[in-house]
Design a protein around this motif. Structure first.
Motif, PDB file in Angstrom:
ATOM      1  N   VAL A  12       5.324   1.977  17.495  1.00  0.00           N
ATOM      2  CA  VAL A  12       5.445   1.495  16.124  1.00  0.00           C
ATOM      3  C   VAL A  12       5.901   2.699  15.293  1.00  0.00           C
ATOM      4  N   TYR A  13       6.532   2.442  14.181  1.00  0.00           N
ATOM      5  CA  TYR A  13       6.979   3.529  13.309  1.00  0.00           C
ATOM      6  C   TYR A  13       5.882   3.898  12.320  1.00  0.00           C
ATOM      7  N   LEU A  14       5.721   5.180  12.065  1.00  0.00           N
ATOM      8  CA  LEU A  14       4.782   5.670  11.065  1.00  0.00           C
ATOM      9  C   LEU A  14       5.559   6.008   9.808  1.00  0.00           C
ATOM     10  N   LYS A  15       5.108   5.504   8.679  1.00  0.00           N
ATOM     11  CA  LYS A  15       5.738   5.882   7.415  1.00  0.00           C
ATOM     12  C   LYS A  15       5.446   7.361   7.194  1.00  0.00           C
ATOM     13  N   PRO A  16       6.479   8.193   7.075  1.00  0.00           N
ATOM     14  CA  PRO A  16       6.283   9.651   7.043  1.00  0.00           C
ATOM     15  C   PRO A  16       5.296  10.131   5.984  1.00  0.00           C
ATOM     16  N   GLU A  17       5.215   9.448   4.872  1.00  0.00           N
ATOM     17  CA  GLU A  17       4.295   9.878   3.811  1.00  0.00           C
ATOM     18  C   GLU A  17       2.825   9.705   4.192  1.00  0.00           C
ATOM     19  N   TYR A  18       2.552   9.001   5.285  1.00  0.00           N
ATOM     20  CA  TYR A  18       1.174   8.774   5.730  1.00  0.00           C
ATOM     21  C   TYR A  18       0.770   9.635   6.924  1.00  0.00           C
ATOM     22  N   LEU A  19       1.606  10.561   7.335  1.00  0.00           N
ATOM     23  CA  LEU A  19       1.316  11.348   8.539  1.00  0.00           C
ATOM     24  C   LEU A  19      -0.061  12.009   8.481  1.00  0.00           C
ATOM     25  N   GLN A  20      -0.361  12.723   7.413  1.00  0.00           N
ATOM     26  CA  GLN A  20      -1.647  13.429   7.338  1.00  0.00           C
ATOM     27  C   GLN A  20      -2.823  12.449   7.284  1.00  0.00           C
ATOM     28  N   ASP A  21      -2.683  11.348   6.550  1.00  0.00           N
ATOM     29  CA  ASP A  21      -3.746  10.339   6.500  1.00  0.00           C
ATOM     30  C   ASP A  21      -3.980   9.721   7.872  1.00  0.00           C
ATOM     31  N   TYR A  22      -2.890   9.442   8.586  1.00  0.00           N
ATOM     32  CA  TYR A  22      -2.996   8.839   9.910  1.00  0.00           C
ATOM     33  C   TYR A  22      -3.700   9.794  10.877  1.00  0.00           C
ATOM     34  N   LYS A  23      -3.307  11.047  10.849  1.00  0.00           N
ATOM     35  CA  LYS A  23      -3.960  12.033  11.719  1.00  0.00           C
ATOM     36  C   LYS A  23      -5.434  12.192  11.362  1.00  0.00           C
ATOM     37  N   VAL A  80     -12.941  -3.688  13.358  1.00  0.00           N
ATOM     38  CA  VAL A  80     -11.591  -3.480  13.900  1.00  0.00           C
ATOM     39  C   VAL A  80     -10.561  -4.005  12.911  1.00  0.00           C
ATOM     40  N   ARG A  81     -10.821  -5.166  12.347  1.00  0.00           N
ATOM     41  CA  ARG A  81      -9.887  -5.739  11.368  1.00  0.00           C
ATOM     42  C   ARG A  81      -9.789  -4.842  10.128  1.00  0.00           C
ATOM     43  N   GLU A  82     -10.911  -4.274   9.723  1.00  0.00           N
ATOM     44  CA  GLU A  82     -10.905  -3.336   8.585  1.00  0.00           C
ATOM     45  C   GLU A  82     -10.080  -2.091   8.939  1.00  0.00           C
ATOM     46  N   TRP A  83     -10.230  -1.601  10.164  1.00  0.00           N
ATOM     47  CA  TRP A  83      -9.455  -0.451  10.644  1.00  0.00           C
ATOM     48  C   TRP A  83      -7.960  -0.776  10.611  1.00  0.00           C
ATOM     49  N   TRP A  84      -7.616  -1.951  11.130  1.00  0.00           N
ATOM     50  CA  TRP A  84      -6.216  -2.373  11.133  1.00  0.00           C
ATOM     51  C   TRP A  84      -5.672  -2.481   9.714  1.00  0.00           C
ATOM     52  N   ASP A  85      -6.467  -3.025   8.798  1.00  0.00           N
ATOM     53  CA  ASP A  85      -6.020  -3.107   7.399  1.00  0.00           C
ATOM     54  C   ASP A  85      -5.681  -1.724   6.846  1.00  0.00           C
ATOM     55  N   MET A  86      -6.494  -0.730   7.220  1.00  0.00           N
ATOM     56  CA  MET A  86      -6.272   0.634   6.751  1.00  0.00           C
ATOM     57  C   MET A  86      -5.024   1.242   7.405  1.00  0.00           C
ATOM     58  N   THR A  87      -4.898   1.094   8.714  1.00  0.00           N
ATOM     59  CA  THR A  87      -3.811   1.780   9.411  1.00  0.00           C
ATOM     60  C   THR A  87      -2.481   1.033   9.355  1.00  0.00           C
ATOM     61  N   ASP A  88      -2.513  -0.288   9.270  1.00  0.00           N
ATOM     62  CA  ASP A  88      -1.260  -1.051   9.243  1.00  0.00           C
ATOM     63  C   ASP A  88      -0.387  -0.672   8.056  1.00  0.00           C
ATOM     64  N   LYS A  89      -0.990  -0.366   6.929  1.00  0.00           N
ATOM     65  CA  LYS A  89      -0.182  -0.010   5.753  1.00  0.00           C
ATOM     66  C   LYS A  89       0.560   1.318   5.958  1.00  0.00           C
ATOM     67  N   MET A  90       0.131   2.090   6.943  1.00  0.00           N
ATOM     68  CA  MET A  90       0.761   3.371   7.229  1.00  0.00           C
ATOM     69  C   MET A  90       1.934   3.230   8.197  1.00  0.00           C
ATOM     70  N   GLY A 100       1.087  -7.576  10.519  1.00  0.00           N
ATOM     71  CA  GLY A 100      -0.095  -6.752  10.753  1.00  0.00           C
ATOM     72  C   GLY A 100      -0.618  -6.901  12.160  1.00  0.00           C
ATOM     73  N   SER A 101      -1.503  -5.996  12.527  1.00  0.00           N
ATOM     74  CA  SER A 101      -2.051  -5.970  13.883  1.00  0.00           C
ATOM     75  C   SER A 101      -2.742  -7.265  14.269  1.00  0.00           C
ATOM     76  N   ALA A 102      -3.375  -7.924  13.318  1.00  0.00           N
ATOM     77  CA  ALA A 102      -4.136  -9.137  13.626  1.00  0.00           C
ATOM     78  C   ALA A 102      -3.263 -10.375  13.734  1.00  0.00           C
ATOM     79  N   SER A 103      -1.975 -10.273  13.390  1.00  0.00           N
ATOM     80  CA  SER A 103      -1.149 -11.480  13.296  1.00  0.00           C
ATOM     81  C   SER A 103      -0.189 -11.673  14.462  1.00  0.00           C
ATOM     82  N   GLY A 104      -0.374 -10.958  15.534  1.00  0.00           N
ATOM     83  CA  GLY A 104       0.557 -11.095  16.654  1.00  0.00           C
ATOM     84  C   GLY A 104       1.222  -9.768  16.943  1.00  0.00           C
TER      85      GLY A 104
END
Length: 117
Positions: A12-23, A80-90, A100-104
């Motif tokens: 999956v692609y990471l939005k570059p502006e979220y790199l530090q948050d994702y890490k 897990v769904r809360e985690w996906w909500d947080m990380t999917d936006k990145m 999103g992760s929960a939708s297929g």
């Protein structure tokens, strides 16, 4: 006789502006998420980052016998769904129309063409 582990790889692609948050969030994954991963028969899970393409590449071994049931259990877990909500936006999915992760399909599965154990 148990079946051999299923090796899974995806990207999956990471939005570059979220790199530090994702890490940062992956340096301290919530215990409930880690437990659900293990409870769903996933082992040896790694995520790699390619900064040239802003690409996340994940791989893991599925050692269970009922992939569909385990993935339903994963997506039914509220933490897990809360985690996906947080990380999917990145992230940006390579699947057109994915929401999103929960939708297929959110991450793009890839075929293994070589493995040397």
């Amino acid at each position: 006789m148990s079946s051999p582990p299923k090796r899974v790889a995806q990207y999956v692609y990471l939005k570059p502006e979220y790199l530090q948050d994702y890490k940062k969030c992956h340096a301290a994954v919530w215990p409930e998420v880690l437990k659900q991963i293990k409870d769903c028969n996933i082992e040896d899970y790694s995520i790699f980052y390619d900064d040239a393409k802003s690409l996340l590449f994940a791989s893991f071994k599925y050692v269970g016998s009922d992939w569909d049931s385990d993935m339903k259990a994963m997506s039914a877990n509220p933490k897990v769904r809360e985690w996906w909500d947080m990380t999917d936006k990145m992230q940006e999915s390579p699947f057109p129309g994915a929401t999103g992760s929960a939708s297929g399909p959110w991450w793009k599965p890839v075929d293994e063409v070589f493995h040397c154990a």
